[in-house]
Design a protein around this motif. Structure first.
Motif, PDB file in Angstrom:
ATOM      1  N   THR A 510       0.828  -1.195   0.000  1.00  0.00           N
ATOM      2  CA  THR A 510       0.000   0.000   0.000  1.00  0.00           C
ATOM      3  C   THR A 510       0.865   1.249   0.000  1.00  0.00           C
ATOM      4  N   GLY A 511       0.313   2.326  -0.506  1.00  0.00           N
ATOM      5  CA  GLY A 511       0.969   3.621  -0.426  1.00  0.00           C
ATOM      6  C   GLY A 511       0.444   4.465   0.709  1.00  0.00           C
ATOM      7  N   ASP A 512      -0.469   3.911   1.505  1.00  0.00           N
ATOM      8  CA  ASP A 512      -1.065   4.628   2.632  1.00  0.00           C
ATOM      9  C   ASP A 512      -0.114   4.520   3.831  1.00  0.00           C
ATOM     10  N   LYS A 513       0.659   5.574   4.053  1.00  0.00           N
ATOM     11  CA  LYS A 513       1.668   5.531   5.112  1.00  0.00           C
ATOM     12  C   LYS A 513       1.035   5.379   6.496  1.00  0.00           C
ATOM     13  N   ALA A 514      -0.062   6.058   6.744  1.00  0.00           N
ATOM     14  CA  ALA A 514      -0.710   5.969   8.055  1.00  0.00           C
ATOM     15  C   ALA A 514      -1.146   4.537   8.347  1.00  0.00           C
ATOM     16  N   ARG A 515      -1.628   3.852   7.329  1.00  0.00           N
ATOM     17  CA  ARG A 515      -2.044   2.466   7.507  1.00  0.00           C
ATOM     18  C   ARG A 515      -0.856   1.570   7.831  1.00  0.00           C
ATOM     19  N   LEU A 516       0.257   1.800   7.172  1.00  0.00           N
ATOM     20  CA  LEU A 516       1.466   1.022   7.447  1.00  0.00           C
ATOM     21  C   LEU A 516       1.940   1.225   8.884  1.00  0.00           C
ATOM     22  N   LEU A 517       1.978   2.488   9.313  1.00  0.00           N
ATOM     23  CA  LEU A 517       2.464   2.771  10.660  1.00  0.00           C
ATOM     24  C   LEU A 517       1.539   2.161  11.708  1.00  0.00           C
ATOM     25  N   ARG A 518       0.260   2.185  11.441  1.00  0.00           N
ATOM     26  CA  ARG A 518      -0.680   1.591  12.386  1.00  0.00           C
ATOM     27  C   ARG A 518      -0.513   0.078  12.443  1.00  0.00           C
ATOM     28  N   SER A 519      -0.209  -0.541  11.321  1.00  0.00           N
ATOM     29  CA  SER A 519      -0.028  -1.993  11.318  1.00  0.00           C
ATOM     30  C   SER A 519       1.177  -2.397  12.161  1.00  0.00           C
ATOM     31  N   ILE A 520       2.228  -1.568  12.183  1.00  0.00           N
ATOM     32  CA  ILE A 520       3.376  -1.851  13.057  1.00  0.00           C
ATOM     33  C   ILE A 520       2.969  -1.728  14.514  1.00  0.00           C
ATOM     34  N   ASP A 521       2.171  -0.728  14.832  1.00  0.00           N
ATOM     35  CA  ASP A 521       1.736  -0.534  16.209  1.00  0.00           C
ATOM     36  C   ASP A 521       0.963  -1.733  16.750  1.00  0.00           C
ATOM     37  N   ARG A 522       0.371  -2.527  15.861  1.00  0.00           N
ATOM     38  CA  ARG A 522      -0.490  -3.615  16.320  1.00  0.00           C
ATOM     39  C   ARG A 522       0.205  -4.975  16.293  1.00  0.00           C
ATOM     40  N   LEU A 523       1.501  -4.991  16.082  1.00  0.00           N
ATOM     41  CA  LEU A 523       2.241  -6.250  16.200  1.00  0.00           C
ATOM     42  C   LEU A 523       2.425  -6.605  17.672  1.00  0.00           C
ATOM     43  N   ILE A 524       2.443  -7.911  17.955  1.00  0.00           N
ATOM     44  CA  ILE A 524       2.565  -8.373  19.334  1.00  0.00           C
ATOM     45  C   ILE A 524       3.616  -9.477  19.399  1.00  0.00           C
ATOM     46  N   PRO A 525       4.673  -9.327  20.211  1.00  0.00           N
ATOM     47  CA  PRO A 525       5.664 -10.403  20.346  1.00  0.00           C
ATOM     48  C   PRO A 525       5.065 -11.627  21.017  1.00  0.00           C
ATOM     49  N   PHE A 526       5.200 -12.771  20.363  1.00  0.00           N
ATOM     50  CA  PHE A 526       4.701 -14.019  20.950  1.00  0.00           C
ATOM     51  C   PHE A 526       5.214 -15.186  20.111  1.00  0.00           C
ATOM     52  N   GLY A 527       5.682 -16.250  20.746  1.00  0.00           N
ATOM     53  CA  GLY A 527       6.047 -17.463  20.038  1.00  0.00           C
ATOM     54  C   GLY A 527       7.523 -17.540  19.713  1.00  0.00           C
ATOM     55  N   GLY A 528       7.865 -18.473  18.816  1.00  0.00           N
ATOM     56  CA  GLY A 528       9.244 -18.738  18.450  1.00  0.00           C
ATOM     57  C   GLY A 528       9.689 -17.931  17.247  1.00  0.00           C
ATOM     58  N   THR A 529      10.681 -18.457  16.506  1.00  0.00           N
ATOM     59  CA  THR A 529      11.293 -17.705  15.405  1.00  0.00           C
ATOM     60  C   THR A 529      11.371 -18.576  14.159  1.00  0.00           C
ATOM     61  N   ALA A 530      10.883 -18.052  13.042  1.00  0.00           N
ATOM     62  CA  ALA A 530      10.944 -18.741  11.748  1.00  0.00           C
ATOM     63  C   ALA A 530      11.513 -17.767  10.723  1.00  0.00           C
ATOM     64  N   ILE A 531      12.825 -17.517  10.807  1.00  0.00           N
ATOM     65  CA  ILE A 531      13.451 -16.507   9.946  1.00  0.00           C
ATOM     66  C   ILE A 531      13.371 -16.910   8.473  1.00  0.00           C
ATOM     67  N   ASN A 532      13.715 -18.157   8.161  1.00  0.00           N
ATOM     68  CA  ASN A 532      13.723 -18.575   6.755  1.00  0.00           C
ATOM     69  C   ASN A 532      12.340 -18.446   6.129  1.00  0.00           C
ATOM     70  N   ASP A 533      11.308 -18.868   6.863  1.00  0.00           N
ATOM     71  CA  ASP A 533       9.941 -18.708   6.359  1.00  0.00           C
ATOM     72  C   ASP A 533       9.600 -17.233   6.172  1.00  0.00           C
ATOM     73  N   GLY A 534      10.046 -16.401   7.111  1.00  0.00           N
ATOM     74  CA  GLY A 534       9.754 -14.969   7.013  1.00  0.00           C
ATOM     75  C   GLY A 534      10.396 -14.336   5.792  1.00  0.00           C
ATOM     76  N   ILE A 535      11.651 -14.731   5.494  1.00  0.00           N
ATOM     77  CA  ILE A 535      12.334 -14.186   4.315  1.00  0.00           C
ATOM     78  C   ILE A 535      11.627 -14.633   3.042  1.00  0.00           C
ATOM     79  N   LEU A 536      11.369 -15.945   2.934  1.00  0.00           N
ATOM     80  CA  LEU A 536      10.758 -16.482   1.719  1.00  0.00           C
ATOM     81  C   LEU A 536       9.362 -15.913   1.508  1.00  0.00           C
ATOM     82  N   PHE A 537       8.563 -15.863   2.557  1.00  0.00           N
ATOM     83  CA  PHE A 537       7.208 -15.313   2.459  1.00  0.00           C
ATOM     84  C   PHE A 537       7.254 -13.849   2.023  1.00  0.00           C
ATOM     85  N   SER A 538       8.196 -13.090   2.549  1.00  0.00           N
ATOM     86  CA  SER A 538       8.315 -11.677   2.172  1.00  0.00           C
ATOM     87  C   SER A 538       8.676 -11.535   0.697  1.00  0.00           C
ATOM     88  N   LEU A 539       9.610 -12.350   0.213  1.00  0.00           N
ATOM     89  CA  LEU A 539      10.020 -12.266  -1.184  1.00  0.00           C
ATOM     90  C   LEU A 539       8.866 -12.604  -2.124  1.00  0.00           C
TER      91      LEU A 539
END
Length: 693
Positions: A510-539
Motif C-alpha cells: 500500500t501507499g497509505d503511510k498511516a495504515r502502514l504505521l498503524r499496522s506496526i503498532d499492532r504487532l505483538i511479540p509471541f512465540g518462536g522464530t521462523a526466519i527462513n519462512d519470514g524471508i521467503l514469504f516476504s520475497l
C-alpha cells in the motif's frame, strides 16, 4: 493490567505507558521504554511454556487485537459517570484516555508463577497468580475462576477491577472504575486473534485472504524473462503447520500429490512454452481443506518504451526522403492509442490504427514506420507513443547518414543499481556513460539512467515478533515507524510481514503511510522464530510489482521453527535478486581471543551459523547485514539501530535505474553483465527489474 493510581495529584505524574497496566509503583511492572539495558527485562521463550492443557488460563494466552466495532469507548463511559473538573473526574478521564489509546493489543502469557501482560506499546506487567501484590500506596490481588482471571487494585480513594475471559473465539476484558463514593464506570473491550482480524480495513482490491494464507507457491526457477517448458520442480511454502498433504494442478487438472515435507513436485510443462495455470491445494491433519494458491506461468511483461530502430534513405543518390522505423514496447495492461512522428518541431504523421496489437492482454512490441522529407536543417526526428490512459514516451535521433541502425531492438531492460565508493558510501551524480553493459560478450549502449526520485520504491519490511523480541520491542517498533515515515515518499509503496513461529502479511502492499504505521503498532511479540519462512514469504509478496525494490528484515535470533529448508529462502533470494538488508539484534554475550596477532570476536556456534547464512544472502543480493549487539552500551544500542536504519534509507535514496535495449527475443533469458567504468567506484548491486510502467 495493574489498575490503581492514587487519587493524589502527584500520582498523575507516575502514570506510565503500560497499556492496561497504569501504575509504575506496582511490583514487577517494568516499562520497556524506561530501560537503558534491555537485558533488565526478562523475556519468555519457548521453554517457559508447557503444553496448553497444562497451562493455567490456557484459553486466554497468546496475542490479541482489539475489535473496535465490538468494543466500548472508555472515555465516553467515564465522562458520563464523572462530569466536571474536580480532581476525581480529571483523574478518571485521564485513565480512560490512556486506556483508549493503549488497549489496541494485548499479549497474555504465563511465566513461572506470574501472569504477564504486554500492551500495544511494548510495556510489560507481571502479577502473581492467585496471590496479592503491594506497591507504594496501592495493593491488590489476582483471582482465578476456571478460565477467567480478575485483577483488583485498590488505592487510597478508588478501585479498579479488570476481568479477562473467553467468549467463543474472542477475548473479553471488562474494566470497572470506582471512586470512594462507589460511583462506577464499566467498559467492555473485545479482542480477536491476529489471524482473524486484519490490522486495518482492506484497501480496494485487498482481501483478508492474503493474511490468512495457508500455503504459497514458490515460482519455479528461470532466467530473467525466460519461458518455462518441459520438466520443472515446483516448491511450496507451508504456512499452516497442520498441513499434511498438497495436490498440484496444471490448467485445472490434478497432476501430482505430495504427502510429506517439503511438499514439492516435479511437473511436466508443455513445450514449446505457453501460459499455464499452476495451483496447489492443501489438506490438514483432520482431512479438511486448508487453503490453496494459484499463479500463472510464462506470463511475459515488459516496460513501456519507445525506440527509433532505423532511419534510412528511400531514394538512391539524393536521399530527399527518409523512412523512420520505431519499436514500441507495451506492457500487458497497456492499450496503444496513437504514435506521432515529428521532423524537427513539425508533426508529419500520426498513426492510430494498430489492429490487434493495440489492445492489452499480452506484452508485445509494435513496429511502426513513417516516411518524411529529409532536410539537414531539420536536425532530428522524434517519435512519441501515447497510451489510452494518457501516458506517453518518446525517442529522438539526429538525422545524419542513411542507415542509422540496421537491427530492431526488441526488449527494453531495466536494472536497479547501487554504486558505492571505496568506503562503502552510496554515490550519486552518475551518468549512463559511467556504466558498461554486456550480454554474451557483446556490448550494449546504456539508454538512460534514472535516479531514485524518478522511480517509485516497493519496500518490504519483515519484523521478528517472537518472544525474545519482548525486551526491546518498544524501541524497535518506534525506530521502524520512523524509518518508514522518512523513507516513503509520494508514489512509494510498502508491505509489512510479521514472523514468529509462523508468518503473516500484516499489511498488504500500500501507499497509505498511516495504515502502514498503524499496522506496526499492532504487532505483538509471541512465540518462536521462523526466519527462513519470514524471508521467503516476504520475497513472494513482490510478485511482478514494477519499481525499485528492497527488503528489510529485523530479527534477534537463530531460526527455530521454519518449515521451509534453509536453502529455499537463500536460493529464491538470489534468483529474485532484490537487495535484502538484515538488522540482527544480538542479545548474546561474545568473547574475544588473540590469534596470529589479531583479535577475533567469537559468538555461540548456533548464532554464528545463522549469521553466516544471513551474510551470504545479503552479499548475493547486493544488500547488507548490520549486527547490533544489545549488551553493549557504547553508544547506546538504540542509537546504533537508528544509525542502521539511516544507512539503509541513504542506500535507497541513492539507487539508480539503468535502461538499455537488448536484441534477445521475448521469452529468451536476458543475463546482462554491468560494470562501473569510473575509477574508485564499486557496483554494490545490479538487479533486473520487472517492467516499470
Amino acid at each position: 493490567m495493574a489498575v490503581v493510581v492514587p487519587v493524589r495529584a502527584e500520582a498523575l505524574h507516575s502514570i506510565a505507558r503500560v497499556g492496561v497496566a497504569l501504575a509504575l509503583s506496582l511490583p514487577g511492572l517494568v516499562p520497556s521504554h524506561a530501560q537503558n539495558d534491555p537485558a533488565n527485562i526478562e523475556a519468555s521463550t519457548s521453554a517457559d511454556r508447557t503444553e496448553e492443557e497444562e497451562v493455567p488460563l490456557a484459553p486466554l494466552l497468546g496475542p490479541w487485537i482489539r475489535n473496535e466495532s465490538l468494543s466500548e469507548d472508555p472515555v465516553l463511559k467515564t465522562e458520563t459517570t464523572w462530569p466536571g473538573q474536580d480532581a476525581t473526574p480529571v483523574l478518571m478521564r485521564k485513565l480512560a484516555e490512556q486506556a483508549a489509546a493503549q488497549l489496541d493489543t494485548v499479549s497474555v502469557r504465563i511465566m513461572g508463577d506470574s501472569l504477564v501482560l504486554l500492551d500495544d506499546r511494548g510495556d510489560v506487567a507481571r502479577y502473581p497468580l492467585d496471590g496479592r501484590f503491594k506497591g507504594r500506596g496501592v495493593s491488590g490481588r489476582v483471582i482465578r475462576v476456571r478460565d477467567s482471571v480478575t485483577i483488583e487494585t485498590i488505592g487510597a480513594d478508588w478501585q479498579r477491577i479488570e476481568t479477562l475471559y473467553r467468549d467463543g473465539n474472542r477475548l473479553v476484558l471488562i474494566n470497572v472504575l470506582r471512586d470512594r463514593r462507589r460511583r462506577s464506570a464499566e467498559f467492555r473491550t473485545v479482542y480477536e486473534r491476529p489471524g482473524r482480524l486484519l490490522s486495518t480495513d482492506p484497501l480496494p482490491g485487498e482481501s483478508a485472504a492474503a493474511e490468512n494464507a495457508a500455503i504459497r507457491i514458490v515460482p519455479p526457477q528461470r532466467g530473467r524473462g525466460e519461458l518455462l517448458g518441459g520438466r520443472v520442480e515446483v516448491q511450496t511454502l507451508i504456512i499452516d503447520p497442520l498441513i499434511v498433504a498438497v495436490e498440484f494442478f496444471l490448467d485445472g487438472r490434478p497432476v501430482r500429490r505430495a504427502r510429506k515435507p517439503p511438499f514439492s513436485a516435479h511437473l511436466q510443462l508443455v513445450d514449446p512454452p505457453r501460459e499455464q495455470t499452476l495451483e496447489v491445494r492443501a489438506w490438514n491433519t483432520m482431512g479438511d481443506f486448508a487453503g490453496s494458491h494459484r499463479i500463472t506461468l510464462n506470463q511475459i511483461d515488459m516496460p513501456f518504451g519507445v525506440r527509433i530502430t532505423r532511419i534510412r534513405g528511400i531514394q538512391a543518390g539524393s536521399f530527399d526522403s527518409a523512412r523512420v522505423e520505431a519499436a514500441i514496447s507495451l506492457p500487458r495492461t497497456a492499450t496503444l492509442q496513437r504514435v506521432d512522428f515529428h521532423r524537427g518541431q513539425e508533426r508529419v504523421k500520426t498513426l492510430r490504427d494498430f489492429g490487434e496489437q493495440a489492445a492489452g492482454g499480452v506484452a508485445r512490441t509494435v513496429i511502426v514506420e513513417a516516411e518524411m522529407e529529409y532536410g539537414s536543417a531539420d536536425g532530428f526526428v522524434r517519435v512519441t507513443a501515447t497510451l489510452a490512459d494518457g501516458r506517453s514516451m518518446e525517442d529522438a535521433e539526429i538525422l545524419q547518414g542513411v542507415d542509422y541502425r540496421s537491427e530492431i531492438d526488441v526488449q527494453l531492460v531495466q536494472l536497479q543499481l547501487l554504486v558505492t565508493d571505496r568506503k562503502g558510501n552510496p554515490v550519486s551524480g552518475l551518468a549512463p556513460d559511467d556504466f558498461e553493459i554486456r550480454e554474451r560478450g557483446r556490448r550494449y549502449r546504456p539508454e538512460a539512467l534514472l535516479s531514485a526520485r524518478d522511480v517509485p520504491l516497493v519496500l518490504g519490511l519483515a519484523i521478528d515478533s517472537s518472544d525474545s523480541m519482548l525486551r526491546v520491542w518498544g524501541e524497535v517498533r518506534e525506530v521502524a515507524v520512523n524509518f518508514l515515515d522518512v523513507t516513503l515518499v509520494a508514489d512509494d509503496r510498502a508491505f509489512l510481514v510479521d514472523f514468529d513461529d509462523t508468518v503473516s502479511l500484516r499489511q498488504p502492499l500500500t501507499g497509505d503511510k498511516a495504515r502502514l504505521l498503524r499496522s506496526i503498532d499492532r504487532l505483538i511479540p509471541f512465540g518462536g522464530t521462523a526466519i527462513n519462512d519470514g524471508i521467503l514469504f516476504s520475497l513472494l509478496q513482490y510478485g511482478r510489482e514494477p519499481g525499485r525494490r528492497a527488503l528489510v528484515v529485523v530479527t534477534d535470533g537463530a531460526d527455530e521453527h521454519s518449515r521451509s529448508r534453509p536453502e529455499q529462502s537463500a536460493d529464491y533470494a538470489a534468483r529474485l535478486g532484490l537487495p535484502i538488508y538484515f538488522i540482527e539484534l544480538d542479545p548474546t554475550v561474545t568473547w574475544t581471543e588473540r590469534r596470529g596477532g589479531r583479535v577475533i570476536t567469537r559468538y555461540p556456534a548456533r548464532r554464528q551459523k545463522a549469521r553466516k547464512r544471513l551474510e551470504r544472502i545479503s552479499r548475493e543480493t547486493g544488500g547488507r547485514l548490520f549486527h547490533v549487539p544489545l549488551v553493549s552500551d557504547d553508544p547506546p544500542w538504540t542509537e546504533r539501530i537508528e544509525a542502521v536504519f539511516d544507512r539503509i534509507e541513504e542506500d535507497l535514496r541513492n539507487q539508480h535505474v539503468l535502461t538499455y535495449y537488448s536484441d534477445r527475443p521475448l521469452g529468451a533469458p536476458v543475463e546482462p553483465r554491468v560494470s562501473v567504468t569510473r575509477r574508485g567506484l564499486r557496483l554494490q548491486s545490479a538487479v533486473p527489474l520487472e517492467g516499470i510502467e
